[in-house]
Design a protein around this motif. Structure first.
Motif, PDB file in Angstrom:
ATOM      1  N   ASN A   1      14.864  -8.966  -1.791  1.00  0.00           N
ATOM      2  CA  ASN A   1      15.140  -7.532  -1.912  1.00  0.00           C
ATOM      3  C   ASN A   1      14.032  -6.840  -2.691  1.00  0.00           C
ATOM      4  N   CYS A   2      13.587  -5.696  -2.177  1.00  0.00           N
ATOM      5  CA  CYS A   2      12.640  -4.852  -2.895  1.00  0.00           C
ATOM      6  C   CYS A   2      13.198  -3.426  -2.867  1.00  0.00           C
ATOM      7  N   VAL A   3      13.463  -2.881  -4.051  1.00  0.00           N
ATOM      8  CA  VAL A   3      14.167  -1.613  -4.146  1.00  0.00           C
ATOM      9  C   VAL A   3      13.295  -0.436  -3.704  1.00  0.00           C
ATOM     10  N   THR A   4      12.034  -0.361  -4.143  1.00  0.00           N
ATOM     11  CA  THR A   4      11.204   0.807  -3.827  1.00  0.00           C
ATOM     12  C   THR A   4      10.168   0.504  -2.740  1.00  0.00           C
ATOM     13  N   THR A   5       8.957   0.034  -3.103  1.00  0.00           N
ATOM     14  CA  THR A   5       7.890  -0.114  -2.112  1.00  0.00           C
ATOM     15  C   THR A   5       7.260  -1.504  -2.126  1.00  0.00           C
ATOM     16  N   VAL A   6       6.745  -1.871  -0.969  1.00  0.00           N
ATOM     17  CA  VAL A   6       5.902  -3.052  -0.808  1.00  0.00           C
ATOM     18  C   VAL A   6       4.524  -2.526  -0.438  1.00  0.00           C
ATOM     19  N   GLU A   7       3.519  -2.789  -1.291  1.00  0.00           N
ATOM     20  CA  GLU A   7       2.166  -2.285  -1.061  1.00  0.00           C
ATOM     21  C   GLU A   7       1.242  -3.428  -0.693  1.00  0.00           C
ATOM     22  N   MET A   8       0.466  -3.233   0.375  1.00  0.00           N
ATOM     23  CA  MET A   8      -0.570  -4.172   0.789  1.00  0.00           C
ATOM     24  C   MET A   8      -1.896  -3.430   0.682  1.00  0.00           C
ATOM     25  N   ILE A   9      -2.794  -3.908  -0.184  1.00  0.00           N
ATOM     26  CA  ILE A   9      -4.055  -3.210  -0.425  1.00  0.00           C
ATOM     27  C   ILE A   9      -5.216  -4.187  -0.250  1.00  0.00           C
ATOM     28  N   GLY A  10      -6.115  -3.911   0.675  1.00  0.00           N
ATOM     29  CA  GLY A  10      -7.344  -4.677   0.839  1.00  0.00           C
ATOM     30  C   GLY A  10      -7.149  -6.142   1.180  1.00  0.00           C
ATOM     31  N   SER A  11      -6.118  -6.480   1.915  1.00  0.00           N
ATOM     32  CA  SER A  11      -5.828  -7.876   2.246  1.00  0.00           C
ATOM     33  C   SER A  11      -6.186  -8.177   3.694  1.00  0.00           C
TER      34      SER A  11
ATOM     35  N   ILE B   1      16.458  -6.455   2.226  1.00  0.00           N
ATOM     36  CA  ILE B   1      16.129  -5.036   2.263  1.00  0.00           C
ATOM     37  C   ILE B   1      14.759  -4.766   1.643  1.00  0.00           C
ATOM     38  N   ALA B   2      14.159  -3.659   2.062  1.00  0.00           N
ATOM     39  CA  ALA B   2      12.928  -3.143   1.453  1.00  0.00           C
ATOM     40  C   ALA B   2      12.931  -1.634   1.658  1.00  0.00           C
ATOM     41  N   GLY B   3      12.572  -0.889   0.614  1.00  0.00           N
ATOM     42  CA  GLY B   3      12.608   0.572   0.690  1.00  0.00           C
ATOM     43  C   GLY B   3      11.580   1.120   1.649  1.00  0.00           C
ATOM     44  N   SER B   4      10.294   0.868   1.383  1.00  0.00           N
ATOM     45  CA  SER B   4       9.227   1.365   2.244  1.00  0.00           C
ATOM     46  C   SER B   4       8.022   0.449   2.125  1.00  0.00           C
ATOM     47  N   TYR B   5       7.100   0.593   3.077  1.00  0.00           N
ATOM     48  CA  TYR B   5       5.890  -0.214   3.116  1.00  0.00           C
ATOM     49  C   TYR B   5       4.675   0.704   3.073  1.00  0.00           C
ATOM     50  N   VAL B   6       3.641   0.280   2.336  1.00  0.00           N
ATOM     51  CA  VAL B   6       2.368   0.983   2.299  1.00  0.00           C
ATOM     52  C   VAL B   6       1.284  -0.050   2.615  1.00  0.00           C
ATOM     53  N   VAL B   7       0.530   0.181   3.677  1.00  0.00           N
ATOM     54  CA  VAL B   7      -0.546  -0.727   4.077  1.00  0.00           C
ATOM     55  C   VAL B   7      -1.842   0.059   4.045  1.00  0.00           C
ATOM     56  N   ASP B   8      -2.792  -0.381   3.192  1.00  0.00           N
ATOM     57  CA  ASP B   8      -4.030   0.366   3.004  1.00  0.00           C
ATOM     58  C   ASP B   8      -5.215  -0.590   3.046  1.00  0.00           C
ATOM     59  N   LYS B   9      -6.180  -0.328   3.930  1.00  0.00           N
ATOM     60  CA  LYS B   9      -7.414  -1.104   4.058  1.00  0.00           C
ATOM     61  C   LYS B   9      -7.154  -2.587   4.298  1.00  0.00           C
ATOM     62  N   CYS B  10      -6.270  -2.898   5.230  1.00  0.00           N
ATOM     63  CA  CYS B  10      -5.925  -4.289   5.531  1.00  0.00           C
ATOM     64  C   CYS B  10      -6.320  -4.623   6.968  1.00  0.00           C
ATOM     65  N   ASP B  11      -6.657  -5.881   7.201  1.00  0.00           N
ATOM     66  CA  ASP B  11      -6.982  -6.374   8.537  1.00  0.00           C
ATOM     67  C   ASP B  11      -5.932  -7.406   8.948  1.00  0.00           C
ATOM     68  N   ARG B  12      -5.451  -7.267  10.167  1.00  0.00           N
ATOM     69  CA  ARG B  12      -4.518  -8.219  10.787  1.00  0.00           C
ATOM     70  C   ARG B  12      -3.314  -8.535   9.909  1.00  0.00           C
ATOM     71  N   THR B  13      -2.671  -7.524   9.395  1.00  0.00           N
ATOM     72  CA  THR B  13      -1.481  -7.694   8.573  1.00  0.00           C
ATOM     73  C   THR B  13      -0.250  -7.627   9.465  1.00  0.00           C
ATOM     74  N   GLN B  14       0.664  -8.555   9.256  1.00  0.00           N
ATOM     75  CA  GLN B  14       1.910  -8.573  10.023  1.00  0.00           C
ATOM     76  C   GLN B  14       3.068  -8.332   9.070  1.00  0.00           C
ATOM     77  N   LEU B  15       3.946  -7.395   9.450  1.00  0.00           N
ATOM     78  CA  LEU B  15       5.148  -7.104   8.679  1.00  0.00           C
ATOM     79  C   LEU B  15       6.356  -7.506   9.503  1.00  0.00           C
ATOM     80  N   PHE B  16       7.222  -8.311   8.921  1.00  0.00           N
ATOM     81  CA  PHE B  16       8.471  -8.705   9.546  1.00  0.00           C
ATOM     82  C   PHE B  16       9.585  -7.983   8.794  1.00  0.00           C
ATOM     83  N   LEU B  17      10.120  -6.933   9.405  1.00  0.00           N
ATOM     84  CA  LEU B  17      11.086  -6.069   8.747  1.00  0.00           C
ATOM     85  C   LEU B  17      12.480  -6.672   8.829  1.00  0.00           C
ATOM     86  N   ALA B  18      13.279  -6.392   7.809  1.00  0.00           N
ATOM     87  CA  ALA B  18      14.657  -6.899   7.786  1.00  0.00           C
ATOM     88  C   ALA B  18      15.521  -6.102   8.742  1.00  0.00           C
TER      89      ALA B  18
END
Length: 100
Positions: free
Chosen positions: A63-73, A83-100
């Motif tokens: 569980n993540c209440v607010t945000t999941v941030e992916m930066i430069g990965s 559960i997860a509140g929201s996702y932020v993906v910034d400057k990432c290559d080939r990132t996969q998100l598997f949402l609940a």
């Protein structure tokens, strides 16, 4: 948690935030971790998760209440089990998100 290496770390890295309500106030930072096949498991409920400059990592959390941030990965996978509140993906290559 920083600088885990998948060539050295053969077992999944477990971050345990269960047991009390303090987990909801806790943020988890994962930085400069490299695979291949590095798995990071976050148990319990946390406030936020930040993943920065990681390569070939898998992050699984309950569980993540607010945000999941992916930066430069690169080539990372993130999976929410409940559960997860929201996702932020910034400057990432080939990132996969598997949402609940």
């Amino acid at each position: 948690m920083e600088r885990f290496d998948g060539r050295v770390q053969t077992e999944p890295v477990v971050v345990d935030c269960t047991g009390s309500e303090e987990g909801v106030k806790t943020g988890v930072f994962i930085g400069n971790c490299k695979g291949p096949n590095l798995c990071i498991q976050i148990k319990g409920k946390v406030k936020n998760i930040t993943v920065s400059n990681c390569d070939q990592c898998g992050i699984v959390f309950d569980n993540c209440v607010t945000t999941v941030e992916m930066i430069g990965s690169k080539r990372c996978q993130v999976q929410a089990l409940e559960i997860a509140g929201s996702y932020v993906v910034d400057k990432c290559d080939r990132t996969q998100l598997f949402l609940a």
